[in-house]
Write an enzyme that holds these catalytic residues in place. Structure first.
Site, PDB file in Angstrom:
ATOM      1  N   LYS A  80       0.853  -1.185   0.000  1.00 10.31           N
ATOM      2  CA  LYS A  80       0.000   0.000   0.000  1.00 10.31           C
ATOM      3  C   LYS A  80       0.886   1.231   0.000  1.00 10.31           C
ATOM      4  CE  LYS A  80      -4.534   0.831   0.422  1.00 10.31           C
ATOM      5  NZ  LYS A  80      -5.693   0.123  -0.098  1.00 10.31           N
ATOM      6  N   GLY A 180     -23.399   4.737   2.858  1.00  6.33           N
ATOM      7  CA  GLY A 180     -22.476   5.223   1.833  1.00  6.33           C
ATOM      8  C   GLY A 180     -22.895   4.788   0.451  1.00  6.33           C
ATOM      9  N   VAL A 181     -23.350   5.761  -0.345  1.00  2.00           N
ATOM     10  CA  VAL A 181     -23.718   5.448  -1.731  1.00  2.00           C
ATOM     11  C   VAL A 181     -22.798   6.235  -2.674  1.00  2.00           C
ATOM     12  CG1 VAL A 181     -26.060   4.521  -1.625  1.00  2.00           C
ATOM     13  CG2 VAL A 181     -25.736   6.969  -1.322  1.00  2.00           C
ATOM     14  N   GLY A 182     -21.496   6.012  -2.467  1.00  2.00           N
ATOM     15  CA  GLY A 182     -20.480   6.610  -3.336  1.00  2.00           C
ATOM     16  C   GLY A 182     -20.235   5.688  -4.515  1.00  2.00           C
ATOM     17  N   ASN A 183     -18.975   5.500  -4.879  1.00  2.63           N
ATOM     18  CA  ASN A 183     -18.654   4.674  -6.058  1.00  2.63           C
ATOM     19  C   ASN A 183     -19.201   3.260  -5.927  1.00  2.63           C
ATOM     20  OD1 ASN A 183     -17.234   6.597  -7.545  1.00  2.63           O
ATOM     21  ND2 ASN A 183     -15.373   6.242  -6.363  1.00  2.63           N
ATOM     22  N   VAL A 184     -18.753   2.550  -4.894  1.00  4.99           N
ATOM     23  CA  VAL A 184     -19.161   1.150  -4.730  1.00  4.99           C
ATOM     24  C   VAL A 184     -20.628   1.071  -4.312  1.00  4.99           C
ATOM     25  CG1 VAL A 184     -18.755  -0.985  -3.459  1.00  4.99           C
ATOM     26  CG2 VAL A 184     -16.816   0.445  -4.113  1.00  4.99           C
ATOM     27  N   TYR A 186     -23.123   2.966  -4.838  1.00  7.61           N
ATOM     28  CA  TYR A 186     -24.084   3.241  -5.914  1.00  7.61           C
ATOM     29  C   TYR A 186     -24.314   1.982  -6.777  1.00  7.61           C
ATOM     30  CZ  TYR A 186     -25.837   4.775 -10.417  1.00  7.61           C
ATOM     31  OH  TYR A 186     -26.558   4.875 -11.569  1.00  7.61           O
TER      32      TYR A 186
HETATM   33  P1  NAD Z   1     -16.439   6.656  -2.069  1.00  9.02           P
HETATM   34  O1  NAD Z   1     -15.682   7.733  -1.373  1.00  9.02           O
HETATM   35  O2  NAD Z   1     -16.780   6.812  -3.508  1.00  9.02           O
HETATM   36  O3  NAD Z   1     -17.824   6.383  -1.299  1.00  9.02           O
HETATM   37  C1  NAD Z   1     -17.959   6.465   0.072  1.00  9.02           C
HETATM   38  C2  NAD Z   1     -19.286   7.167   0.351  1.00  9.02           C
HETATM   39  O4  NAD Z   1     -19.483   7.181   1.764  1.00  9.02           O
HETATM   40  C3  NAD Z   1     -19.293   8.608  -0.125  1.00  9.02           C
HETATM   41  O5  NAD Z   1     -20.483   8.877  -0.857  1.00  9.02           O
HETATM   42  C4  NAD Z   1     -19.240   9.398   1.182  1.00  9.02           C
HETATM   43  O6  NAD Z   1     -19.911  10.642   1.097  1.00  9.02           O
HETATM   44  C5  NAD Z   1     -19.943   8.461   2.135  1.00  9.02           C
HETATM   45  N1  NAD Z   1     -19.624   8.699   3.538  1.00  9.02           N
HETATM   46  C6  NAD Z   1     -18.450   9.087   4.084  1.00  9.02           C
HETATM   47  N2  NAD Z   1     -18.566   9.225   5.417  1.00  9.02           N
HETATM   48  C7  NAD Z   1     -19.840   8.881   5.714  1.00  9.02           C
HETATM   49  C8  NAD Z   1     -20.574   8.806   6.928  1.00  9.02           C
HETATM   50  N3  NAD Z   1     -20.030   9.133   8.086  1.00  9.02           N
HETATM   51  N4  NAD Z   1     -21.855   8.396   6.877  1.00  9.02           N
HETATM   52  C9  NAD Z   1     -22.431   8.096   5.704  1.00  9.02           C
HETATM   53  N5  NAD Z   1     -21.785   8.147   4.511  1.00  9.02           N
HETATM   54  C10 NAD Z   1     -20.511   8.553   4.525  1.00  9.02           C
HETATM   55  O7  NAD Z   1     -15.599   5.318  -1.810  1.00  9.02           O
HETATM   56  P2  NAD Z   1     -15.794   3.896  -2.527  1.00  9.02           P
HETATM   57  O8  NAD Z   1     -14.752   3.740  -3.567  1.00  9.02           O
HETATM   58  O9  NAD Z   1     -17.211   3.710  -2.861  1.00  9.02           O
HETATM   59  O10 NAD Z   1     -15.383   2.922  -1.333  1.00  9.02           O
HETATM   60  C11 NAD Z   1     -16.285   2.668  -0.265  1.00  9.02           C
HETATM   61  C12 NAD Z   1     -15.617   1.745   0.737  1.00  9.02           C
HETATM   62  O11 NAD Z   1     -15.275   0.515   0.109  1.00  9.02           O
HETATM   63  C13 NAD Z   1     -14.325   2.288   1.338  1.00  9.02           C
HETATM   64  O12 NAD Z   1     -14.224   1.857   2.676  1.00  9.02           O
HETATM   65  C14 NAD Z   1     -13.249   1.607   0.507  1.00  9.02           C
HETATM   66  O13 NAD Z   1     -12.030   1.489   1.214  1.00  9.02           O
HETATM   67  C15 NAD Z   1     -13.881   0.266   0.251  1.00  9.02           C
HETATM   68  N6  NAD Z   1     -13.372  -0.403  -0.960  1.00  9.02           N
HETATM   69  C16 NAD Z   1     -13.528   0.194  -2.168  1.00  9.02           C
HETATM   70  C17 NAD Z   1     -13.056  -0.455  -3.306  1.00  9.02           C
HETATM   71  C18 NAD Z   1     -13.234   0.136  -4.677  1.00  9.02           C
HETATM   72  O14 NAD Z   1     -13.074  -0.603  -5.678  1.00  9.02           O
HETATM   73  N7  NAD Z   1     -13.605   1.406  -4.797  1.00  9.02           N
HETATM   74  C19 NAD Z   1     -12.415  -1.707  -3.192  1.00  9.02           C
HETATM   75  C20 NAD Z   1     -12.287  -2.289  -1.926  1.00  9.02           C
HETATM   76  C21 NAD Z   1     -12.766  -1.622  -0.805  1.00  9.02           C
END
Ligand code: NAD
Length: 347
Positions: A80, A180-184, A186
């Site tokens: 990492k 959390g409805v961000g990238n993953v 959603y």
């Molecule tokens: P992201 O930042 O796109 O989405 C996270 C969402 O959570 C955002 O919309 C953010 O506004 C929301 N959020 C943050 N704090 C919050 C809170 N206190 N309460 C409610 N919502 C909150 O990130 P992502 O890429 O979707 O990843 C989400 C999780 O999955 C992370 O923990 C990441 O480490 C893990 N992950 C992601 C991937 C990947 O391929 N993107 C792979 C493995 C693990």
């Protein structure tokens, strides 16, 4: 700042500190274990309160990648990178290129990819200076973003956990609380909606919430209320440490299955969940879709092989649940055991 006696130091093979005064770059790369192959793991950019916090994070995260790749059956080790800085203010092309130079200097022992605070576009810039930047594939639907694959394995893994705990093959009418409805989150919400699940969602970004309401008819609650809602499944997809002494008493779900890394504040919470008869699906098994996707981007194997590998997460989870039931152990303990059997040099 101690290293070899640091509580998160776990016989990491290499820890490299990078500084470039001209661009302001301060970064740490930790390579935990390369017995199965070169280490691969995302590059996180975060305004850490101290260098010590950054070191703690990179040691813990790189170890987690060793376990994740081993259990996902990938020929990769765990590594990492963390950049100390605010991605909105401190990031520049020059800084990322300099990091690329440093990563190239590690001769392939560490391969970087996206993480919090870095994007597909950033990987393209780092990749101008090193062969060891992944998660960029020009001309494809998602440009190399692993999030859709992460959401996919989280979805099929969640279904596997529901089958295990509730004895049903479908999600029709089940309620999933999604944090959390961000990238993953959603993409996961889309899978769940298409499978007939009812969604209760929370986020701290209004636009992300609105998208879930408009597209999936999701019901919105405030961030602090998501833990206690009436839901069959709780799916943490925001940040780590969300199963803790404050949230545990509130939980009404019977299954926890989400993509966030390090959901248990400490391993003891996995045992406490078992005591409450809540099935905890080990996070790094469920969210391995992203690293699998990136591994296939690099190997160039086709979409059918990738799909098969993503689906294999379900058999892995069944194996974990079976062993956990047979030995009376929490699933996260069994997942760690299986991973250690795979990557340990004695194996
Ligand atoms: P992201 O930042 O796109 O989405 C996270 C969402 O959570 C955002 O919309 C953010 O506004 C929301 N959020 C943050 N704090 C919050 C809170 N206190 N309460 C409610 N919502 C909150 O990130 P992502 O890429 O979707 O990843 C989400 C999780 O999955 C992370 O923990 C990441 O480490 C893990 N992950 C992601 C991937 C990947 O391929 N993107 C792979 C493995 C693990």
């Amino acid at each position: 700042m101690n290293l070899f006696s640091h509580p998160e130091f776990d016989n990491h093979e290499q820890v490299a500190f990078f500084r470039d005064a001209k661009t302001g770059l301060k970064a740490i790369v930790a390579i935990h274990n390369t017995h199965l192959g070169p280490s691969l793991g995302g590059c996180r950019m975060w305004p850490y309160a101290s260098d010590a916090d950054a070191l703690t994070d990179v040691l813990r995260l790189s170890r987690g990648m060793t376990y994740k790749s081993a259990l996902a059956g990938l020929p990769l080790g765990g590594g990492k990178c963390v950049i100390i800085g605010d991605p909105r203010k401190d990031k520049s092309a020059a800084l990322l290129q300099r990091l690329g130079d440093f990563i190239e200097g590690l001769s392939g022992a560490y391969i970087t990819a996206e993480d919090s605070g870095t994007s597909v576009a950033d990987m393209a810039v780092i990749g101008q200076r090193t062969r060891f930047a992944a998660g960029v594939v020009e001309g494809t639907e998602h440009g190399g973003d692993p999030s859709p694959s992460t959401a996919y394995t989280t979805f099929v893994g969640l279904k596997t956990a529901v089958r295990q705990r509730l004895g049903r093959d479908d999600l029709n009418g089940l309620t999933v609380a999604l944090q959390g409805v961000g990238n993953v989150g959603y993409y996961l919400a889309r899978h769940l909606h298409q499978a007939g699940a009812e969604l209760i969602v929370t986020d701290i970004v209004d636009a992300n919430l609105q998208r879930a309401v408009d597209e999936f008819g999701a019901h919105v609650v405030a961030p602090e209320l998501i833990f206690g809602v009436d839901a069959d499944v709780f799916s943490p997809c925001a940040m780590g440490g969300v199963i803790n002494e404050h949230t545990l008493p509130q939980l009404k779900c019977t299954v926890i299955a989400g993509a966030a890394n390090n959901q248990l504040a400490t391993p003891e919470f996995g045992e406490l969940l078992m005591g409450k008869e809540i099935l905890y699906t080990p996070d790094y098994v469920l969210n391995a879709g992203g690293i699998i996707d990136i591994a296939y981007q690099r190997s160039g194997e086709g979409a059918a092989a990738l799909q098969q590998h993503l689906d294999s997460i379900c058999q892995r989870l069944e194996q974990i649940f079976e062993r956990a039931a047979a030995q009376g152990l929490p699933p996260h303990v069994v997942a760690d055991q299986l991973a250690e059997e795979t990557f340990s040099p004695a194996a």
